[in-house]
Design a protein around this motif. Structure first.
Motif, PDB file in Angstrom:
ATOM      1  N   SER A   1       2.325  44.979  35.406  1.00  0.00           N
ATOM      2  CA  SER A   1       2.627  44.646  34.008  1.00  0.00           C
ATOM      3  C   SER A   1       4.046  44.090  33.916  1.00  0.00           C
ATOM      4  O   SER A   1       4.857  44.257  34.842  1.00  0.00           O
ATOM      5  CB  SER A   1       2.513  45.897  33.137  1.00  0.00           C
ATOM      6  N   ARG A   2       4.351  43.412  32.783  1.00  0.00           N
ATOM      7  CA  ARG A   2       5.706  42.864  32.617  1.00  0.00           C
ATOM      8  C   ARG A   2       6.766  43.956  32.722  1.00  0.00           C
ATOM      9  O   ARG A   2       7.800  43.787  33.375  1.00  0.00           O
ATOM     10  CB  ARG A   2       5.829  42.196  31.248  1.00  0.00           C
ATOM     11  N   VAL A   3       6.490  45.081  32.077  1.00  0.00           N
ATOM     12  CA  VAL A   3       7.477  46.156  32.052  1.00  0.00           C
ATOM     13  C   VAL A   3       7.683  46.713  33.467  1.00  0.00           C
ATOM     14  O   VAL A   3       8.823  46.896  33.918  1.00  0.00           O
ATOM     15  CB  VAL A   3       7.024  47.284  31.094  1.00  0.00           C
ATOM     16  N   ARG A   4       6.593  46.960  34.171  1.00  0.00           N
ATOM     17  CA  ARG A   4       6.717  47.508  35.525  1.00  0.00           C
ATOM     18  C   ARG A   4       7.461  46.514  36.432  1.00  0.00           C
ATOM     19  O   ARG A   4       8.339  46.885  37.203  1.00  0.00           O
ATOM     20  CB  ARG A   4       5.332  47.799  36.101  1.00  0.00           C
ATOM     21  N   ALA A   5       7.085  45.230  36.302  1.00  0.00           N
ATOM     22  CA  ALA A   5       7.737  44.204  37.134  1.00  0.00           C
ATOM     23  C   ALA A   5       9.228  44.137  36.828  1.00  0.00           C
ATOM     24  O   ALA A   5      10.063  44.053  37.739  1.00  0.00           O
ATOM     25  CB  ALA A   5       7.077  42.858  36.878  1.00  0.00           C
ATOM     26  N   GLY A   6       9.536  44.209  35.539  1.00  0.00           N
ATOM     27  CA  GLY A   6      10.946  44.152  35.144  1.00  0.00           C
ATOM     28  C   GLY A   6      11.724  45.356  35.634  1.00  0.00           C
ATOM     29  O   GLY A   6      12.851  45.236  36.112  1.00  0.00           O
ATOM     30  N   LEU A   7      11.087  46.518  35.541  1.00  0.00           N
ATOM     31  CA  LEU A   7      11.762  47.742  35.980  1.00  0.00           C
ATOM     32  C   LEU A   7      12.022  47.711  37.486  1.00  0.00           C
ATOM     33  O   LEU A   7      13.080  48.145  37.951  1.00  0.00           O
ATOM     34  CB  LEU A   7      10.916  48.965  35.620  1.00  0.00           C
ATOM     35  N   PHE A   8      11.043  47.187  38.237  1.00  0.00           N
ATOM     36  CA  PHE A   8      11.176  47.145  39.698  1.00  0.00           C
ATOM     37  C   PHE A   8      12.420  46.325  40.081  1.00  0.00           C
ATOM     38  O   PHE A   8      13.315  46.796  40.790  1.00  0.00           O
ATOM     39  CB  PHE A   8       9.909  46.544  40.296  1.00  0.00           C
ATOM     40  N   LEU A   9      12.468  45.085  39.565  1.00  0.00           N
ATOM     41  CA  LEU A   9      13.635  44.249  39.891  1.00  0.00           C
ATOM     42  C   LEU A   9      14.896  44.845  39.268  1.00  0.00           C
ATOM     43  O   LEU A   9      15.971  44.837  39.886  1.00  0.00           O
ATOM     44  CB  LEU A   9      13.421  42.819  39.377  1.00  0.00           C
ATOM     45  N   GLY A  10      14.745  45.396  38.059  1.00  0.00           N
ATOM     46  CA  GLY A  10      15.916  45.972  37.375  1.00  0.00           C
ATOM     47  C   GLY A  10      16.557  47.090  38.180  1.00  0.00           C
ATOM     48  O   GLY A  10      17.795  47.161  38.294  1.00  0.00           O
ATOM     49  N   VAL A  11      15.716  47.951  38.747  1.00  0.00           N
ATOM     50  CA  VAL A  11      16.259  49.061  39.544  1.00  0.00           C
ATOM     51  C   VAL A  11      17.003  48.517  40.771  1.00  0.00           C
ATOM     52  O   VAL A  11      18.093  48.994  41.125  1.00  0.00           O
ATOM     53  CB  VAL A  11      15.113  50.013  39.977  1.00  0.00           C
ATOM     54  N   ILE A  12      16.408  47.501  41.391  1.00  0.00           N
ATOM     55  CA  ILE A  12      17.057  46.921  42.570  1.00  0.00           C
ATOM     56  C   ILE A  12      18.383  46.256  42.181  1.00  0.00           C
ATOM     57  O   ILE A  12      19.398  46.407  42.878  1.00  0.00           O
ATOM     58  CB  ILE A  12      16.100  45.921  43.252  1.00  0.00           C
ATOM     59  N   VAL A  13      18.385  45.542  41.071  1.00  0.00           N
ATOM     60  CA  VAL A  13      19.617  44.888  40.604  1.00  0.00           C
ATOM     61  C   VAL A  13      20.698  45.931  40.325  1.00  0.00           C
ATOM     62  O   VAL A  13      21.856  45.785  40.763  1.00  0.00           O
ATOM     63  CB  VAL A  13      19.332  44.043  39.333  1.00  0.00           C
ATOM     64  N   ILE A  14      20.313  46.986  39.617  1.00  0.00           N
ATOM     65  CA  ILE A  14      21.296  48.039  39.307  1.00  0.00           C
ATOM     66  C   ILE A  14      21.813  48.679  40.597  1.00  0.00           C
ATOM     67  O   ILE A  14      23.006  48.966  40.727  1.00  0.00           O
ATOM     68  CB  ILE A  14      20.662  49.090  38.362  1.00  0.00           C
ATOM     69  N   ALA A  15      20.900  48.869  41.558  1.00  0.00           N
ATOM     70  CA  ALA A  15      21.318  49.464  42.842  1.00  0.00           C
ATOM     71  C   ALA A  15      22.368  48.582  43.528  1.00  0.00           C
ATOM     72  O   ALA A  15      23.381  49.075  44.051  1.00  0.00           O
ATOM     73  CB  ALA A  15      20.111  49.652  43.745  1.00  0.00           C
ATOM     74  N   PHE A  16      22.135  47.263  43.496  1.00  0.00           N
ATOM     75  CA  PHE A  16      23.109  46.339  44.106  1.00  0.00           C
ATOM     76  C   PHE A  16      24.451  46.402  43.372  1.00  0.00           C
ATOM     77  O   PHE A  16      25.512  46.448  43.994  1.00  0.00           O
ATOM     78  CB  PHE A  16      22.573  44.902  44.079  1.00  0.00           C
ATOM     79  N   VAL A  17      24.395  46.376  42.050  1.00  0.00           N
ATOM     80  CA  VAL A  17      25.642  46.360  41.272  1.00  0.00           C
ATOM     81  C   VAL A  17      26.415  47.669  41.477  1.00  0.00           C
ATOM     82  O   VAL A  17      27.631  47.651  41.721  1.00  0.00           O
ATOM     83  CB  VAL A  17      25.352  46.125  39.767  1.00  0.00           C
ATOM     84  N   VAL A  18      25.709  48.773  41.407  1.00  0.00           N
ATOM     85  CA  VAL A  18      26.381  50.074  41.573  1.00  0.00           C
ATOM     86  C   VAL A  18      26.968  50.187  42.986  1.00  0.00           C
ATOM     87  O   VAL A  18      28.113  50.621  43.164  1.00  0.00           O
ATOM     88  CB  VAL A  18      25.403  51.236  41.287  1.00  0.00           C
ATOM     89  N   THR A  19      26.175  49.785  43.983  1.00  0.00           N
ATOM     90  CA  THR A  19      26.678  49.818  45.368  1.00  0.00           C
ATOM     91  C   THR A  19      27.900  48.917  45.503  1.00  0.00           C
ATOM     92  O   THR A  19      28.907  49.288  46.129  1.00  0.00           O
ATOM     93  CB  THR A  19      25.579  49.348  46.346  1.00  0.00           C
ATOM     94  N   GLY A  20      27.810  47.730  44.893  1.00  0.00           N
ATOM     95  CA  GLY A  20      28.935  46.795  44.974  1.00  0.00           C
ATOM     96  C   GLY A  20      30.194  47.353  44.332  1.00  0.00           C
ATOM     97  O   GLY A  20      31.295  47.233  44.881  1.00  0.00           O
ATOM     98  N   ILE A  21      30.047  47.978  43.190  1.00  0.00           N
ATOM     99  CA  ILE A  21      31.220  48.563  42.518  1.00  0.00           C
ATOM    100  C   ILE A  21      31.794  49.697  43.355  1.00  0.00           C
ATOM    101  O   ILE A  21      33.013  49.818  43.527  1.00  0.00           O
ATOM    102  CB  ILE A  21      30.824  49.046  41.096  1.00  0.00           C
ATOM    103  N   PHE A  22      30.895  50.524  43.897  1.00  0.00           N
ATOM    104  CA  PHE A  22      31.326  51.646  44.737  1.00  0.00           C
ATOM    105  C   PHE A  22      32.127  51.120  45.940  1.00  0.00           C
ATOM    106  O   PHE A  22      33.196  51.626  46.263  1.00  0.00           O
ATOM    107  CB  PHE A  22      30.094  52.414  45.223  1.00  0.00           C
ATOM    108  N   ILE A  23      31.610  50.082  46.579  1.00  0.00           N
ATOM    109  CA  ILE A  23      32.296  49.516  47.749  1.00  0.00           C
ATOM    110  C   ILE A  23      33.645  48.935  47.352  1.00  0.00           C
ATOM    111  O   ILE A  23      34.655  49.140  48.023  1.00  0.00           O
ATOM    112  CB  ILE A  23      31.415  48.424  48.407  1.00  0.00           C
ATOM    113  N   ASN A  24      33.660  48.206  46.233  1.00  0.00           N
ATOM    114  CA  ASN A  24      34.911  47.552  45.819  1.00  0.00           C
ATOM    115  C   ASN A  24      35.988  48.529  45.368  1.00  0.00           C
ATOM    116  O   ASN A  24      37.172  48.208  45.412  1.00  0.00           O
ATOM    117  CB  ASN A  24      34.625  46.531  44.716  1.00  0.00           C
ATOM    118  N   GLU A  25      35.570  49.699  44.925  1.00  0.00           N
ATOM    119  CA  GLU A  25      36.554  50.724  44.575  1.00  0.00           C
ATOM    120  C   GLU A  25      37.327  51.174  45.810  1.00  0.00           C
ATOM    121  O   GLU A  25      38.475  51.583  45.715  1.00  0.00           O
ATOM    122  CB  GLU A  25      35.855  51.930  43.932  1.00  0.00           C
TER     123      GLU A  25
END
Lengths: 248, 343
Positions: A220-244
């Motif tokens: 579904s659109r929501v499931r598809a969006g959540l899947f990519l959304g979780v991965i995107v958030i994981a990248f951003v959070v990891t990136g911020i953690f690394i840059n700190e």
């Protein structure tokens, strides 16, 4: 935070490459849709397919806006302005969150504008040629999904940029992810006996968000969006953690 | 006030900054000196929380840099004039920095005028000369009128007028009670503007204190003597244990002279008086800040060049002598130099 948002807004607005990429991102779907609307011999059919045509051609726009999102960060590293930025505001997480917020907001607004203009131009031409453009609920949902997808790809580029901190490498991975990486994974999953690998592929799965007619077995659109959304958030959070922790 | 305590920064196996401690006092210009690769820039980046030190602390008026909200009002720093996006114009470069600390566009225009870049404000930074970028960098430092100013090689790329201008600016800032830390390889400039020095080599502190004390400790000292009776004076000084070098002034019209290490000007004056020798010059000489710096960092150069010529400074500009003994065994003989050496 308001000060940081204003600073990031100034940064985005004052670099020419962002305008160039924005113009290309807008021109591609507009030119294609206008040509289709003008040249298609069956105006009624073209009017019926217009929402799908718009969301389809705007996938290129989504990728380009992802590149803008990536360059918004990586250009700071390539020109070392990130040191100026962090010297002015040493609380790095605040800076990086503000940058992400502005990047996302700009992408959503630009994507929505491009989509609206593209659709409106196509609709005006096709209606003038005797077609009848009236999008259904699912088509409207797909058009909204495309805007969200643009935002997600922009954040994906941003997150990749945070981790890689190199413009060419980040853009290459952002482009090759859907074109090459997921194709390889799809082939591997298919070879492993998975009937429909799409739900396991974040980008391919997320494309369902912008698809007017979902097929059976598609997420579904929501499931598809959540899947990519979780991965995107994981990248951003990891990136911020690394840059700190990294040296700027 | 900047307090650096036990600052250590490693890059892999290389220790760039090694247990560095020093203070930078308000109201004074403090020069941060060291040979290439000595860790000056790394130290400055650590001070500004751009590089994460392995150990040690840096305090600005008692606070770590990354705990300061809107630091442009307290610490202004220019680490590299090249930290700019070449496609952005100078004014927008400053606007984006200013906005992050809530500083308005009016102040941006003020500092642009202050550094003389108003006319170039709308030009892309990529078209700026290095000197213009230095001025732009200094403008960013001044945005918040901070009480602490940190500059890494600010005179780099500036023309003589620009160098003098930046010297005047820094001295003026210090006179306002601000804390000024500035690194530079232009030692003659540093000698003119710095009150204090922090000298490092291979990441370690070599010396710290006032410029005068640093030069007194590290530069060589000698006495220049000119006299019509220079040969006799030289003989007397040599016999007293001093190191004497004849000046090569042939054809200059000057009275013959010597440079003397190991005795004071007072001792030489008394010797000449007892000998009734006429002196045309009796002047204590001291090496420059450059001499002192080279002497102090001689063992701490990461990159050493070989010179096609003898690097020993010529007699007129500095001593080329061995270090004199701590207590010269000088006992001036009671000799009358005007009557053939007879007492």
């Amino acid at each position: 935070m308001t000060h940081l948002l204003r600073s990031e807004w100034i940064k985005i607005r004052t670099v020419r490459v962002n305008y160039v990429l924005g113009i290309i991102a807008a021109a591609f779907p507009i030119v294609i849709i206008v040509l289709v609307a003008l040249l298609n011999t069956d105006a009624d059919s073209a009017a019926h397919d217009l929402p799908g045509a718009v969301t389809g051609t705007m996938l290129v726009t989504a990728l380009l806006l992802g590149v803008v999102g990536a360059l918004n960060l990586t250009s700071e590293y390539s020109h070392n302005t990130i040191r100026t930025t962090f010297a002015a505001v040493p609380q790095r997480t605040r800076v990086l969150l503000a940058k992400a917020a502005v990047s996302l907001a700009v992408t959503l607004v630009v994507a929505a504008l491009i989509e609206a203009v593209t659709f409106a131009l196509g609709a005006v031409i096709l209606n003038a040629r005797g077609g009848s453009v009236s999008p259904t609920g699912t088509e409207k949902a797909a058009m909204l999904g495309l805007v969200v997808l643009c935002g997600m790809l922009s954040l994906l580029g941003y997150g990749l940029g945070l981790i890689i901190r190199n413009s060419p490498a980040t853009v290459a991975i952002l482009i090759l992810w859907p074109l090459l990486l997921e194709s390889i994974v799809r082939a591997v999953l298919t070879a492993a006996g998975v009937d429909n690998p799409t739900p396991w592929l974040p980008y391919q799965s997320a494309l369902q968000m912008a698809k007017p007619d979902l097929e059976s077995g598609d997420p579904s659109r929501v499931r598809a969006g959540l899947f990519l959304g979780v991965i995107v958030i994981a990248f951003v959070v990891t990136g911020i953690f690394i840059n700190e922790r990294r040296d700027a | 006030m900047i307090e650096v305590r036990g600052l250590t920064k490693r890059f892999g196996r290389t220790t760039a900054v090694n247990d560095l401690s020093f203070d930078v006092r308000p109201g004074r210009v403090t020069g941060f000196l060291g040979p290439n690769g000595s860790g000056k820039s790394t130290s400055m980046r650590c001070m500004l929380a751009l590089d994460r030190p392995d150990s040690g602390t840096v305090r600005f008026d008692g606070r770590a840099y990354d705990t300061i909200r809107d630091p442009l009002f307290e610490v202004g720093a220019l680490l590299d004039a090249g930290y700019v996006h070449p496609g952005r114009n100078g004014r927008n470069h400053l606007r984006m920095i200013a906005a992050s600390n809530g500083i308005g566009d009016k102040r941006v225009d003020e500092v642009l005028a202050l550094v003389g870049l108003s006319d170039a404000a709308k030009r892309r930074v990529g078209t700026y000369s290095l000197g213009m970028r230095q001025r732009l960098g200094l403008a960013s430092v001044l945005l918040g009128d901070p009480s602490v100013v940190i500059l890494d090689e600010p005179a780099n790329g500036l023309d003589p007028e620009g160098i003098r201008w930046i010297r005047d600016v820094l001295v003026h800032l210090a006179s306002q009670g601000k804390t000024v830390l500035v690194s530079s390889h232009l030692l003659s400039e540093m000698a003119q503007m710095a009150d204090d020095l922090v000298v490092i080599g291979l990441g370690r502190l070599i010396d710290t204190g006032t410029v005068a004390d640093f030069v007194a400790r590290n530069a060589r000292h000698w006495v220049r003597v000119r006299s019509p009776h220079i040969a006799q004076i030289a003989d007397q000084l040599r016999s007293g244990g001093a190191t004497v070098t004849m000046l090569d002034d042939a054809g200059t019209g000057l009275t013959p002279g010597i440079d003397v290490i190991g005795v004071t000007a007072i001792q030489i004056g008394e010797l000449a008086a007892r000998s009734s020798a006429i002196l045309h010059e009796l002047s204590p000489q001291q090496g420059s800040l450059e001499d002192a710096f080279l002497e102090a960092t001689a063992g701490a150069q990461e990159y050493r060049s070989t010179s096609p010529v003898d690097n020993s400074p010529p007699a007129p500009s500095g001593p080329a002598y061995a270090t004199p003994p701590q207590q010269p065994p000088f006992a001036p003989p009671a000799t009358n130099l005007t009557n053939g050496g007879q007492p």
